[in-house]
Design a protein around this motif. Structure first.
Motif, mmCIF file in Angstrom:
data_model
loop_
_atom_site.group_PDB
_atom_site.id
_atom_site.type_symbol
_atom_site.label_atom_id
_atom_site.label_comp_id
_atom_site.label_asym_id
_atom_site.label_seq_id
_atom_site.Cartn_x
_atom_site.Cartn_y
_atom_site.Cartn_z
ATOM 1 N N TRP A 121 0.845 -1.184 0.000
ATOM 2 C CA TRP A 121 0.000 0.000 0.000
ATOM 3 C C TRP A 121 0.886 1.242 0.000
ATOM 4 C CZ3 TRP A 121 -4.107 -1.433 4.290
ATOM 5 C CH2 TRP A 121 -4.840 -2.531 3.828
ATOM 6 N N PRO A 122 0.510 2.278 -0.719
ATOM 7 C CA PRO A 122 1.347 3.485 -0.780
ATOM 8 C C PRO A 122 1.423 4.197 0.566
ATOM 9 C CG PRO A 122 -0.802 3.882 -1.800
ATOM 10 C CD PRO A 122 -0.729 2.404 -1.528
ATOM 11 N N MET A 123 2.609 4.678 0.904
ATOM 12 C CA MET A 123 2.789 5.383 2.170
ATOM 13 C C MET A 123 2.427 6.850 1.986
ATOM 14 S SD MET A 123 6.073 5.407 4.742
ATOM 15 C CE MET A 123 7.194 6.116 3.538
ATOM 16 N N GLU A 124 1.504 7.343 2.802
ATOM 17 C CA GLU A 124 1.038 8.720 2.706
ATOM 18 C C GLU A 124 1.849 9.655 3.606
ATOM 19 O OE1 GLU A 124 -1.226 9.577 0.584
ATOM 20 O OE2 GLU A 124 -1.964 7.593 -0.012
ATOM 21 N N ASP A 125 2.247 9.150 4.760
ATOM 22 C CA ASP A 125 2.983 9.998 5.704
ATOM 23 C C ASP A 125 3.792 9.105 6.643
ATOM 24 O OD1 ASP A 125 3.892 12.302 6.908
ATOM 25 O OD2 ASP A 125 2.173 12.498 8.252
ATOM 26 N N PHE A 126 4.888 9.682 7.155
ATOM 27 C CA PHE A 126 5.760 8.918 8.043
ATOM 28 C C PHE A 126 6.301 9.855 9.119
ATOM 29 C CE2 PHE A 126 10.033 7.474 9.216
ATOM 30 C CZ PHE A 126 9.766 6.171 9.617
ATOM 31 N N ASP A 127 6.201 9.409 10.357
ATOM 32 C CA ASP A 127 6.681 10.245 11.466
ATOM 33 C C ASP A 127 7.356 9.342 12.493
ATOM 34 O OD1 ASP A 127 7.136 12.475 13.022
ATOM 35 O OD2 ASP A 127 5.236 12.265 14.104
ATOM 36 N N TRP A 128 8.406 9.858 13.106
ATOM 37 C CA TRP A 128 9.103 9.068 14.109
ATOM 38 C C TRP A 128 9.676 9.971 15.197
ATOM 39 C CZ3 TRP A 128 14.277 9.998 15.066
ATOM 40 C CH2 TRP A 128 14.965 10.745 14.091
ATOM 41 N N LEU A 166 7.182 4.839 15.971
ATOM 42 C CA LEU A 166 6.875 5.020 14.557
ATOM 43 C C LEU A 166 5.385 5.273 14.357
ATOM 44 C CD1 LEU A 166 8.939 2.090 12.990
ATOM 45 C CD2 LEU A 166 9.585 4.500 13.081
ATOM 46 N N LYS A 167 5.094 6.150 13.427
ATOM 47 C CA LYS A 167 3.700 6.397 13.037
ATOM 48 C C LYS A 167 3.680 6.493 11.506
ATOM 49 C CE LYS A 167 1.259 9.244 15.454
ATOM 50 N NZ LYS A 167 0.736 10.522 16.035
ATOM 51 N N ILE A 168 2.995 5.539 10.894
ATOM 52 C CA ILE A 168 2.961 5.457 9.433
ATOM 53 C C ILE A 168 1.516 5.518 8.955
ATOM 54 C CG2 ILE A 168 3.647 4.089 7.416
ATOM 55 C CD1 ILE A 168 5.647 2.655 9.257
ATOM 56 N N LYS A 169 1.282 6.364 7.967
ATOM 57 C CA LYS A 169 -0.040 6.451 7.339
ATOM 58 C C LYS A 169 0.070 5.882 5.925
ATOM 59 C CE LYS A 169 -1.728 10.458 9.945
ATOM 60 N NZ LYS A 169 -2.261 11.836 9.852
ATOM 61 N N VAL A 170 -0.777 4.881 5.638
ATOM 62 C CA VAL A 170 -0.740 4.228 4.329
ATOM 63 C C VAL A 170 -2.115 4.270 3.677
ATOM 64 C CG1 VAL A 170 1.170 2.693 4.950
ATOM 65 C CG2 VAL A 170 -1.185 1.963 5.368
ATOM 66 N N GLY A 171 -2.107 4.300 2.353
ATOM 67 C CA GLY A 171 -3.355 4.218 1.604
ATOM 68 C C GLY A 171 -3.777 2.770 1.491
ATOM 69 N N GLN A 191 -5.006 4.604 6.490
ATOM 70 C CA GLN A 191 -4.921 3.899 7.763
ATOM 71 C C GLN A 191 -3.632 4.299 8.476
ATOM 72 O OE1 GLN A 191 -5.538 -0.298 7.644
ATOM 73 N NE2 GLN A 191 -7.278 -0.184 6.242
ATOM 74 N N GLU A 192 -3.741 4.468 9.785
ATOM 75 C CA GLU A 192 -2.584 4.844 10.589
ATOM 76 C C GLU A 192 -2.077 3.629 11.357
ATOM 77 O OE1 GLU A 192 -2.274 8.782 12.637
ATOM 78 O OE2 GLU A 192 -2.256 7.511 14.448
ATOM 79 N N ILE A 193 -0.788 3.386 11.219
ATOM 80 C CA ILE A 193 -0.155 2.255 11.892
ATOM 81 C C ILE A 193 0.908 2.794 12.840
ATOM 82 C CG2 ILE A 193 1.192 0.136 11.585
ATOM 83 C CD1 ILE A 193 0.034 -0.021 8.739
ATOM 84 N N THR A 194 0.852 2.387 14.083
ATOM 85 C CA THR A 194 1.846 2.818 15.061
ATOM 86 C C THR A 194 2.624 1.608 15.566
ATOM 87 O OG1 THR A 194 0.261 2.654 16.884
ATOM 88 C CG2 THR A 194 0.457 4.793 15.774
ATOM 89 N N ALA A 195 3.870 1.845 15.900
ATOM 90 C CA ALA A 195 4.709 0.758 16.400
ATOM 91 C C ALA A 195 5.754 1.321 17.350
ATOM 92 C CB ALA A 195 5.377 0.030 15.249
ATOM 93 N N MET A 245 15.096 -5.037 18.677
ATOM 94 C CA MET A 245 14.228 -5.240 17.519
ATOM 95 C C MET A 245 14.682 -4.378 16.340
ATOM 96 S SD MET A 245 10.081 -4.785 17.214
ATOM 97 C CE MET A 245 9.790 -5.920 18.578
ATOM 98 N N LEU A 246 15.105 -3.148 16.628
ATOM 99 C CA LEU A 246 15.564 -2.257 15.568
ATOM 100 C C LEU A 246 16.838 -2.799 14.919
ATOM 101 C CD1 LEU A 246 15.204 0.370 14.005
ATOM 102 C CD2 LEU A 246 16.480 1.548 15.804
ATOM 103 N N ASN A 247 17.766 -3.308 15.738
ATOM 104 C CA ASN A 247 18.994 -3.893 15.193
ATOM 105 C C ASN A 247 18.685 -5.091 14.298
ATOM 106 O OD1 ASN A 247 20.737 -2.069 16.425
ATOM 107 N ND2 ASN A 247 20.965 -3.321 18.286
ATOM 108 N N ALA A 248 17.722 -5.915 14.730
ATOM 109 C CA ALA A 248 17.336 -7.077 13.930
ATOM 110 C C ALA A 248 16.682 -6.637 12.623
ATOM 111 C CB ALA A 248 16.366 -7.962 14.726
ATOM 112 N N LEU A 249 15.850 -5.599 12.682
ATOM 113 C CA LEU A 249 15.190 -5.091 11.487
ATOM 114 C C LEU A 249 16.205 -4.553 10.487
ATOM 115 C CD1 LEU A 249 12.670 -4.260 9.876
ATOM 116 C CD2 LEU A 249 12.588 -2.160 11.244
ATOM 117 N N VAL A 250 17.170 -3.766 10.970
ATOM 118 C CA VAL A 250 18.207 -3.211 10.089
ATOM 119 C C VAL A 250 19.011 -4.335 9.438
ATOM 120 C CG1 VAL A 250 20.346 -1.865 10.032
ATOM 121 C CG2 VAL A 250 18.380 -1.024 11.326
#
Length: 213
Positions: free
Chosen positions: A143-150, A171-176, A183-187, A193-198
């Motif tokens: 889904w396209p990302m509309e906004d991203f905030d951290w 993290l706060k991500i808004k996706v179409g 839709q707003e997704i927060t994490a 977890m961040l090291n594993a993600l990277v």
């Protein structure tokens, strides 16, 4: 005829085919495509129409298929192979946007008679638009990302853990979405977890680089 057919397919083993994504034709299709020649070209088109409809979600009419294939004297296993062959050809031709003339030529290069190749391609022409749209809807898309905030908080402790003293990424991500709603997704991501993600993203990037090279 059988041996001349095999000899023709051997000559084409090293060829690349557009309906196979500019790759070699699968060995199983090379071995089984001769099965299609047992049908008349007229019934070949009708069989392909029935299979194409099933690819679009319509229940397969096996009784109709049996009647169309009665002269070919197919076994139940032959019927399954026939459906698999036609499905593979049509699905991949649609996937790789192959025109019917090119598809017909490539099928003839595999040893399928001209009349049978043209019959299959006439059916493909009739359903190509619907098949393309059907498979496009099934394609996995992000889904396209509309906004991203951290932001990063430094957590000193909590009710469960005292003296934590650890950074925390919010993290706060808004996706179409397909229905055009945002839709707003927060994490909340901790250091481990961040090291594993990277690390996983770096591995994925390396794999993509190797595939493109």
């Amino acid at each position: 005829f059988f041996f001349s057919f095999l000899e023709g397919t051997r000559r084409n083993l090293k060829m690349k085919f557009r309906f196979c994504g500019d790759q070699d034709c699968p060995d199983w299709l090379l071995a089984e495509v001769i099965l299609l020649t047992k049908l008349s070209s007229v019934k070949m088109k009708l069989v392909c129409n029935t299979i194409a409809k099933s690819m679009l979600g319509v229940d397969m009419d096996f009784e109709k298929m049996k009647k169309l294939c009665v002269d070919a004297k197919y076994t139940s296993n032959d019927m399954e192979v026939l459906i698999a062959c036609v499905t593979f050809i049509m699905k991949n031709a649609s996937r790789y946007d192959v025109d019917s003339q090119t598809l017909s030529n490539e099928l003839q290069q595999l040893g399928l008679p001209k009349e049978h190749s043209q019959a299959l391609c006439k059916s493909f022409d009739s359903f190509s638009g619907k098949l393309h749209n059907h498979f496009e809807m099934q394609t996995l898309r992000l889904w396209p990302m509309e906004d991203f905030d951290w932001k990063v908080d430094y957590v000193l402790g909590s009710s469960q853990v005292k003296n934590l003293r650890e950074p925390q990424l919010n993290l706060k991500i808004k996706v179409g979405s397909p229905n055009n709603n945002v839709q707003e997704i927060t994490a909340i991501v901790g250091r481990d977890m961040l090291n594993a993600l990277v690390h996983e993203l770096q591995e994925a990037h390396e794999i993509m680089d190797r595939l493109e090279s």
